[in-house]
Design an enzyme around this catalytic site. Structure first.
Site, PDB file in Angstrom:
ATOM      1  CB  ALA A  35     -13.766  -1.854   6.787  1.00  0.00           C
ATOM      2  CG  LEU A  39      -5.962   0.399   1.448  1.00  0.00           C
ATOM      3  CD1 LEU A  39      -5.415   1.454   0.525  1.00  0.00           C
ATOM      4  CD2 LEU A  39      -5.474  -0.642   1.224  1.00  0.00           C
ATOM      5  CE  LYS A 209       0.792   6.753  -9.089  1.00  0.00           C
ATOM      6  NZ  LYS A 209      -0.582   7.755  -8.546  1.00  0.00           N
ATOM      7  CG  ASP A 262       7.646   1.100   0.147  1.00  0.00           C
ATOM      8  OD1 ASP A 262       6.594   0.842   0.219  1.00  0.00           O
ATOM      9  OD2 ASP A 262       7.396   2.331  -0.299  1.00  0.00           O
ATOM     10  CG  HIS A 267       4.850   1.345  -7.248  1.00  0.00           C
ATOM     11  ND1 HIS A 267       3.666   0.698  -7.003  1.00  0.00           N
ATOM     12  CD2 HIS A 267       4.317   1.951  -5.539  1.00  0.00           C
ATOM     13  CE1 HIS A 267       3.302   0.612  -6.267  1.00  0.00           C
ATOM     14  NE2 HIS A 267       3.492   2.028  -5.165  1.00  0.00           N
TER      15      HIS A 267
END
Length: 515
Positions: A35, A39, A209, A262, A267
């Site tokens: 936390a 991010l 998205k 990555d 993705h």
């Protein structure tokens, strides 16, 4: 606040956003491991604040931040206020913040010590759950470095917090999900010993998205496109994820990962799977994920002895971005002076199934390119007979359907029209639809909402993760085992990538869409 946190009801509640209704999740608490990190500050807390501000999450919720950093609740709230103000400067409401921030708590703990989980979490949660009436519903969000995943998972289980009690228990894991096939299988094994698959939410935020979510709707709700979505009418498909940014402060991670780990393992292959999948029997999470896995299983393995015909890699050197000089990758802080880590890759993939046999999929992604753009372009075949051959020299550009993921989210269809005032002169035109004004929720807001409601549609399943790693691990190992120095850098910052990437597609008589 006990007893005043809001009326509990079992009936689903909805909130209108834009022209649609969004289901309000049941009460819950979110425990964010890591936390105090970037991010949480840049993505998670701003997303939770916007959801709260727009009344898309119930009043009966709270956040317990957990990290190694020593701080109390007050300091944590101050830190999160600064982060949210920075990320949402035009949306921050000073009058609303106290109501939101009173739901933020913090616990210092050591990720590797089981007793720390008992003292800092297991004993801390029940009083807060009673105060906020969250019904025992818990979400554990792992916003921590990947090397900490396993200790956190094991210690949650050892503390008796991994199994569901009166409410649900869910665990959310960020990428990278492993570094190769073996490490991904190991992590899946650890998760499987401590949690059931339906409790596990593996994030790929690209799936949340707006334009990515709309791909299935566009394909399967419009009868004019689905009959054309095959090898008879489509010449090839291009998928581009271009970034003008460098590695920022991520050298430690990027030097180990590189562009293939990555971007491609997650993705890029997810975008390919959504583009190429067959229609599922129902719009349900597992049915959609079944079809995506079938696509991944159908991708032809790369011929490692001729890898240069299918894969091109690169690394950026110094150059100009938006008129200013930027450093090359090897000059970035924390990067080795002779680093061979690729910051660009392009791949030619073939899908060996009935629909796509013979249709190449060209994928490219890189850092420090000339523009920031994520898009999927469907390139249709040339007309079978050119009746204008005597009047128009050369071929006519074929129709292209462009699904823009970011920026300027939307859909465009490029086609040929007669240029006014001429006898025979063609002019490319575009029918365009933009989501920009309609987008209400960003990717992380959708991810958090879907996790709270228990919908796995935007999350990855174990078999899908392992399938992508099984495809790419041999490629990564081949690239990393290459002897001799790399001819890096081989493209300047601000360029469209290395010459090798252009050759990859030009050998087939095609060309990349300009960035």
């Amino acid at each position: 606040m006990e007893g005043t946190a809001g009326r509990i009801t079992d009936a689903p509640a909805y909130q209108t956003i834009g022209s649609c209704e969004v289901e309000i999740p049941a009460p819950c608490c979110i425990v964010i491991f890591g936390a105090s990190g970037d991010l949480a500050k840049k993505k998670l807390m701003p997303a939770l604040y916007r959801l709260f501000k727009n009344k898309l999450i119930p009043e009966e919720f709270f956040v317990l931040g957990a990290a190694r950093t020593e701080m109390d609740d007050g300091r944590f709230r101050e830190s999160m206020q600064g982060a949210v103000q920075k990320e949402l400067p035009g949306e921050f409401d000073h009058s609303l913040w106290p109501e939101f921030s009173e739901r933020l708590y913090y616990a210092s703990l050591d990720y590797t010590v089981p007793e720390s989980f008992v003292g800092s979490l297991k004993k801390r949660l029940p009083p807060l759950e009673k105060k906020y009436l969250t019904r025992g519903n818990r979400i554990f969000y792992l916003a921590v470095p990947p090397e900490v995943f396993e200790p956190v998972i094991f210690n949650l289980d050892r503390a008796g917090m991994s199994r569901e009690g009166n409410g649900y228990t869910r665990i959310v894991i960020e990428k990278p999900f492993g570094w190769d096939l073996d490490s991904a299988k190991k992590l899946n094994s650890v998760l499987g010993r401590c949690f059931d698959e339906e409790q596990i939410f593996r994030i790929d935020h690209y799936l949340a998205k707006e334009t990515v979510q709309s791909i299935l709707m566009f394909r399967f709700a419009n009868s004019i496109f689905e009959p054309l979505w095959n090898r008879r009418y489509i010449d090839h498909v291009q998928i581009t994820v271009a970034e003008s940014l460098g590695i920022e402060q991520r050298a430690g991670y990027y030097e180990r990962a590189g562009i293939v780990r990555d971007m491609f393992q997650n993705h890029m292959l997810q975008l390919l799977a959504l583009t190429a999948m067959e229609p599922p029997v129902a719009f349900e999470a597992d049915r959609v994920r079944d079809e995506k896995v079938k696509v991944l299983q159908s991708i032809r393995p790369f011929p490692l002895e001729r890898l240069g015909e299918y894969v091109a890699i690169g690394q950026y050197g110094s150059g100009l971005i938006d008129g200013r000089t930027v450093a090359g990758y090897r000059e970035e802080a924390g990067v080795a002076g002779a680093s061979a880590t690729p910051t660009f890759a392009a791949m030619r993939m073939m899908i060996d199934n009935w629909r796509w046999n013979g249709v190449p999929f060209y994928l490219r992604s890189g850092k420090r390119l000339s523009s920031r753009r994520t898009e999927i372009s469907i390139h249709f075949k040339q007309t079978p007979h050119l009746m204008f051959a005597k009047d128009i020299p050369g071929p006519i550009d074929p129709n292209v359907l462009v699904l823009r993921v970011q920026p300027d989210e939307g859909i465009g269809l490029i086609f040929q029209t007669k240029k006014p005032g001429s006898r025979i002169c063609l002019n490319p035109a575009s029918m365009d639809f933009s989501y920009e004004a309609d987008i209400q929720l960003d990717a992380y807001e959708w991810v958090l909402l879907e996790c709270m409601t228990g919908d796995h549609m935007l999350f990855l399943r174990q078999d899908g993760v392992e399938m992508t790693w099984s495809l790419l691990t041999p490629v990564i190992e081949k690239l990393e085992s290459a002897t001799g120095p790399r001819q890096f850098p081989n493209y300047a910052a601000g360029a469209a990538g290395p010459r090798e990437a252009a050759l990859l597609i030009e050998r087939d008589g095609r060309r990349w869409r300009p960035l």
